[in-house]
Every structure is written in C-alpha cells, then in structure tokens.
Design a protein around this motif. Structure first.
Motif, mmCIF file in Angstrom:
data_model
loop_
_atom_site.group_PDB
_atom_site.id
_atom_site.type_symbol
_atom_site.label_atom_id
_atom_site.label_comp_id
_atom_site.label_asym_id
_atom_site.label_seq_id
_atom_site.Cartn_x
_atom_site.Cartn_y
_atom_site.Cartn_z
ATOM 1 N N LYS A 2 7.354 46.002 21.718
ATOM 2 C CA LYS A 2 7.021 45.616 20.348
ATOM 3 C C LYS A 2 8.220 46.296 19.224
ATOM 4 C CE LYS A 2 4.033 49.564 19.879
ATOM 5 N NZ LYS A 2 2.807 49.828 19.400
ATOM 6 N N GLU A 3 9.032 47.012 19.936
ATOM 7 C CA GLU A 3 10.074 47.849 19.001
ATOM 8 C C GLU A 3 11.569 47.285 19.509
ATOM 9 O OE1 GLU A 3 9.647 51.958 20.110
ATOM 10 O OE2 GLU A 3 7.798 52.084 18.974
ATOM 11 N N LEU A 4 11.623 46.780 20.435
ATOM 12 C CA LEU A 4 13.144 46.114 20.813
ATOM 13 C C LEU A 4 13.365 45.116 21.880
ATOM 14 C CD1 LEU A 4 14.690 47.183 23.761
ATOM 15 C CD2 LEU A 4 13.686 49.338 22.923
ATOM 16 N N THR A 5 14.175 44.468 21.728
ATOM 17 C CA THR A 5 14.435 43.427 22.810
ATOM 18 C C THR A 5 16.137 43.938 23.306
ATOM 19 O OG1 THR A 5 14.781 40.880 23.319
ATOM 20 C CG2 THR A 5 15.874 41.739 21.031
ATOM 21 N N SER A 6 16.555 43.857 24.589
ATOM 22 C CA SER A 6 17.753 44.078 25.310
ATOM 23 C C SER A 6 18.234 43.275 26.245
ATOM 24 C CB SER A 6 17.125 45.511 26.113
ATOM 25 O OG SER A 6 18.290 46.128 26.420
ATOM 26 N N PHE A 7 19.470 43.336 26.223
ATOM 27 C CA PHE A 7 20.111 42.264 27.009
ATOM 28 C C PHE A 7 21.250 43.024 27.695
ATOM 29 C CE2 PHE A 7 18.424 39.610 23.864
ATOM 30 C CZ PHE A 7 17.813 38.442 24.764
ATOM 31 N N PHE A 8 21.728 42.391 28.924
ATOM 32 C CA PHE A 8 23.119 42.839 29.584
ATOM 33 C C PHE A 8 24.124 41.820 29.250
ATOM 34 C CE2 PHE A 8 19.628 44.231 32.867
ATOM 35 C CZ PHE A 8 19.874 45.335 32.957
ATOM 36 N N VAL A 9 25.273 42.306 29.095
ATOM 37 C CA VAL A 9 26.474 41.413 28.676
ATOM 38 C C VAL A 9 27.541 41.615 29.739
ATOM 39 C CG1 VAL A 9 28.041 40.935 26.823
ATOM 40 C CG2 VAL A 9 25.724 41.802 26.230
ATOM 41 N N GLY A 10 27.912 40.459 30.096
ATOM 42 C CA GLY A 10 29.276 40.792 30.977
ATOM 43 C C GLY A 10 28.867 41.069 32.328
#
Length: 128
Positions: A34-42
C-alpha cells in the motif's frame, strides 16, 4: 565502503498508475504494497522502488522535489539497436509517458531519446 547493492527510491502520486506504466513497458515486478510499487530493471536487476510521496518524505525527513518541474537524476537505459530505441519510444508513448526528445543521433555513434514517466521521472534511452 563496500555495498552489496544499490537501488533507487522515487516519489509518486499514484501507485496504480505507476504500476501500470512500468508493467506496460515490460519491467519485471519486485512486488508492491500500500506504500510502494517496485520493479527490477536490466540484466542485473537494478531495483527502483516507487513510494507514495508522503511515505518517502517521512523517510528522508525532507522535502520531495517536484519531478515534473525539475530533476536531479536521469536514468539511462541501454538498447541493443536503433530499431529497439525507436520501438521503445513508441511503447513509452502508448503507456502514457512523455517523450522529451524524439529518437535521434547525438554525438558520434549514439542514438537515443529522453522520456518522463507520469510523475516526471526522467529516463534516457540510447544505443551506442
């Protein structure tokens, strides 16, 4: 200092919009709450956390820059070809990003473009 890893924490106003934007671009989810969304890149799984502005502001104990009006950081994404650069520009526009500079040659042997996500965070895409 010998850190094991580095990642970024950016402020956003709408987690669902941010999740949708980066998912449409093909970024790999690293989870959300509910506080963040996160992604891996590369290939090395660089992590970008997108926190709601109020959460990040509390964590850094300071003000958050309005990224639609100013930027301190620009992330660079490397492409494998000019065609991939052109395709990514189209993907960014379809997903709701803003093209700052269209794909073009710049410097000797460089081709790329700049864009901003819906919260104004800047990215530079280039092929070298």
């Amino acid at each position: 200092m010998n850190p094991k890893m580095i990642w970024s924490n950016l402020a956003v106003s709408d987690l669902e919009r941010t999740t949708q934007f980066y998912t449409e671009l093909g970024f790999k989810s690293n989870g959300k709450s509910k506080e963040l969304t996160s992604f891996f890149v590369g290939e090395n799984d660089f992590v970008i956390h997108f926190f709601l502005k109020d959460i990040l502001k509390t964590a850094i104990k300071g003000e958050i820059t309005d990224s639609k009006n100013s930027n301190e950081v620009i992330f660079t994404l490397s492409a494998e070809s000019k065609e991939q650069v052109d395709n990514w520009a189209k993907e960014v526009e379809r997903a709701g990003g803003k093209i700052i500079s269209k794909p073009e040659e710049f410097g000797k042997g460089y081709y790329g473009f700049d864009f901003a996500d819906p919260d104004g965070h800047r990215f530079n895409v280039f092929y070298m």
